[in-house]
Design an enzyme around this catalytic site. Structure first.
Site, PDB file in Angstrom:
ATOM      1  N   CYS A  59      13.808  10.723   6.394  1.00 54.58           N
ATOM      2  CA  CYS A  59      13.713  10.269   7.781  1.00 54.58           C
ATOM      3  C   CYS A  59      15.038  10.465   8.518  1.00 54.58           C
ATOM      4  CB  CYS A  59      13.287   8.815   7.823  1.00 54.58           C
ATOM      5  SG  CYS A  59      14.301   7.776   6.756  1.00 54.58           S
TER       6      CYS A  59
ATOM      7  N   GLY B 179       7.066   4.791   7.986  1.00 51.81           N
ATOM      8  CA  GLY B 179       6.201   5.961   8.113  1.00 51.81           C
ATOM      9  C   GLY B 179       6.481   6.674   9.422  1.00 51.81           C
TER      10      GLY B 179
ATOM     11  N   THR C 236       2.048   6.945  13.741  1.00 53.49           N
ATOM     12  CA  THR C 236       1.328   5.894  13.011  1.00 53.49           C
ATOM     13  C   THR C 236       1.861   4.530  13.429  1.00 53.49           C
ATOM     14  OG1 THR C 236       1.330   7.426  11.142  1.00 53.49           O
ATOM     15  CG2 THR C 236       0.524   5.222  10.709  1.00 53.49           C
ATOM     16  N   GLY C 237       3.179   4.425  13.524  1.00 58.54           N
ATOM     17  CA  GLY C 237       3.813   3.153  13.892  1.00 58.54           C
ATOM     18  C   GLY C 237       3.364   2.652  15.255  1.00 58.54           C
TER      19      GLY C 237
ATOM     20  N   GLU D 279       9.981   1.159  10.406  1.00 58.07           N
ATOM     21  CA  GLU D 279      11.004   2.168  10.060  1.00 58.07           C
ATOM     22  C   GLU D 279      10.330   3.517  10.262  1.00 58.07           C
ATOM     23  OE1 GLU D 279      14.065   1.494   9.221  1.00 58.07           O
ATOM     24  OE2 GLU D 279      13.906  -0.659   8.850  1.00 58.07           O
TER      25      GLU D 279
ATOM     26  N   LYS E 119       0.843  -1.202   0.000  1.00 55.78           N
ATOM     27  CA  LYS E 119       0.000   0.000   0.000  1.00 55.78           C
ATOM     28  C   LYS E 119       0.876   1.249   0.000  1.00 55.78           C
ATOM     29  CE  LYS E 119      -1.820   2.840   2.810  1.00 55.78           C
ATOM     30  NZ  LYS E 119      -1.876   4.022   1.945  1.00 55.78           N
TER      31      LYS E 119
END
Ligand code: NAD
Length: 506
Positions: free
Chosen positions: A298, A242, A246-247, A264, A189
């Site tokens: 990141c 992300g 969210t993680g 990650e 996705k």
């Protein structure tokens, strides 16, 4: 320029055609019939219309991947055959690398030179993992019994791959390559705003003729399509790249099915410059560390940790060089920095700049959206530097994910280490010094997974990528990234086939 600008439009699919998802070897539109427009962040032009998937669509893709792995034979596929598929994909991607680079620039905003690097990286990832697929792995070991004991590594099963928008092709590709090499099936996705290059990668995957259901692509919002991947019991592993927030949510949801998950996540990485560093090199990399890809990296060096005695010479030169950065649409010759990826992300970055000012940091340069001339419709933000920061400020502690640098100063080596490690993140870190022993001493103290001495950003597909602390769990890339998609099984084979006599039976 790698392609003449006149060919730019030819890279795009006609706008009245809805681009589809790839599920079970077929191109399909969402059961909802919803669509979503995809924008060019340099000018807000619509560059594509894609089907907008739902949780139901994700379920279909998961079932296809499950069927392909457990029922239709992919679980017993041969490593050499999988390697051959990966090599074919890499060759086709390489043939179309200019087209892919252009598409990435149009959709993400990054400069063409960076997009081309990404595509070349993706080609290399496929070849690297094709090579690794057939390498020996497993163990045998001596046991105190008449037993032949061995360990085999097996594909983990169905993998859900969820990726962000800052490296739309390469982040997904590195996971796809490793997962397929390991023998998994997968559902990918992409981020909602940057689906185009992955749709095209799946055109190539379709061409090489992998069995239906082995690799699937779903499109749509994370909270529905992505969330289904994480909660669905038929998915054996989630590989996520992300944001940290969210993680955290994903990890909680994955717990319900005790799902293997690698994360990650974000960073706020320190770039330590000692007074004995090579001045020009340190300036050059301080810019590169934070402003490459518009700071949407990141591992960006978003905190410059500078020895105090260097401040008066280093900072004015850094500001002078920052003001010279050429900003514009990523496909234009000579442009060094493009727009941010979307309006909402640009607003987040601008909000952080206001936060920095209100916290009392000194704005040394930048700080504004650029609205002049041809840039007026794009999401362009000036490269921005803050001085006079304190460790408790939000612009020092939180990931901004844009072209915003916070400078911190130190007097001693111990202070530099303390400042550098003083956030919740631990993705990357760098040290600039010509004292080799000091540089190594300090880098060993960094609580970070990706580090550099006297350089910033070069990383290689052969080496593990990932973070300490709240920057993540697990590793992408290298042999470590391959291991993420493997289970470990011990097999004990009796060399003396006879009853044990444990229960006498009398
Ligand atoms: P994000 O967390 O908002 O989204 C990442 C992906 O997760 C997207 O595909 C999104 O649709 C999906 N998603 C969102 N909510 C979800 C949910 N509830 N369930 C399942 N999926 C969901 O991140 P972003 O804004 O797209 O990307 C920027 C972030 O990614 C930054 O924090 C950056 O540091 C991080 N990042 C980390 C690495 C790394 O290797 N550590 C690399 C690139 C980017």
């Amino acid at each position: 320029m790698i392609i003449e600008t006149t060919k730019l439009e030819s890279v795009l699919v006609k706008n009245d055609i809805t681009q589809k998802m790839y599920i079970n070897g077929e191109w399909i539109v969402s059961e909802s019939n919803g669509t979503k427009e995809v924008l060019n962040p340099a000018n807000q032009e619509v560059i594509g219309t894609v089907t907008h998937g739902t949780a139901e669509d994700a379920k279909k893709a998961i079932e296809a991947a499950h069927q392909a792995f457990y029922k239709n034979g992919w679980m017993s596929s041969r490593a050499r055959d999988r390697a051959e598929f990966l090599l074919q994909i890499s060759n086709k991607l390489e043939e179309r690398k200019n087209e892919f680079a252009y598409l990435e620039t149009l959709n993400n905003g990054k400069t063409l030179r960076e997009a081309l690097d990404d595509v070349e990286d993706a080609v290399n990832q496929l070849r690297y993992y094709a090579g690794l697929a057939t390498q020996p792995h497993g163990q045998t070991y001596d046991v105190p019994d008449d037993i032949q004991a061995l360990v085999v590594r097996e594909a983990i099963g169905v993998v859900g791959i969820i990726v962000p928008w800052n490296y739309p092709l390469v982040m997904a590709n590195q996971k796809i390559a490793a997962a397929l090499a390991a023998g998994c099936t997968l559902v990918v996705k992409p981020a909602d705003v940057t689906p185009l290059s992955l749709i095209r990668l799946f055109e190539i995957i379709d061409e090489v003729g992998m069995p239906p259901g082995v690799a699937n692509l779903v499109l749509g919002p994370g909270r529905k399509v992505g969330a289904e991947l994480v909660s669905n019991p038929l998915v054996d592993k989630i590989s996520f790249t992300g944001g940290t927030a969210t993680g955290i949510g994903l990890m909680k949801s994955a717990a319900d099915t005790v799902k293997n998950i690698s994360l990650e996540l974000g960073g706020k990485s320190p770039n330590i410059v000692f007074a004995d560093a090579d001045f020009d090199t340190a300036i050059d990399y301080a810019l590169n560390a934070i402003f490459a890809n518009q700071g949407q990296v990141c591992s960006a060096g978003s905190r410059l940790i500078l020895e105090e005695s260097l401040y008066e010479t280093f900072v004015p030169e850094l500001v002078r060089r920052t003001k010279q950065i050429k900003i514009g649409p990523g496909w234009k010759e000579g442009v060094e920095m493009g727009p941010l990826v979307s309006e909402s992300h640009m607003n987040t970055v601008l909000d952080y700049i206001e936060i920095g000012k209100s916290e009392g940091a000194t704005l040394l340069c930048g700080g504004n959206r650029i609205v002049e001339g041809e840039l007026n419709k794009g999401y362009f933000v000036e490269p921005t530097i803050f001085g006079d920061t304190t460790p408790d400020m939000r612009i020092v502690q939180e990931e901004i994910f844009g072209p915003v640098l916070a400078i911190q100063t130190f007097k001693t080596e111990e202070e530099a280490i303390e400042l550098a490690n003083g956030t919740a993140f631990g993705l990357a870190a760098a040290v600039f010094s010509q004292d080799g022993a000091k540089a190594q001493r300090v880098i060993r103290q960094m609580r970070a997974g990706i580090t550099w001495i006297n350089t910033y950003h070069p990383t290689f597909n052969e080496a593990p990528w990932g973070g300490y602390k709240q920057s993540g769990i697990g590793r992408d890339l290298g042999t470590y990234g391959f291991e993420e998609y493997l289970e470990t099984k011990q097999i004990n084979i009796s060399l003396k086939v006879e009853p044990s006599g444990f229960f006498k039976g009398e």
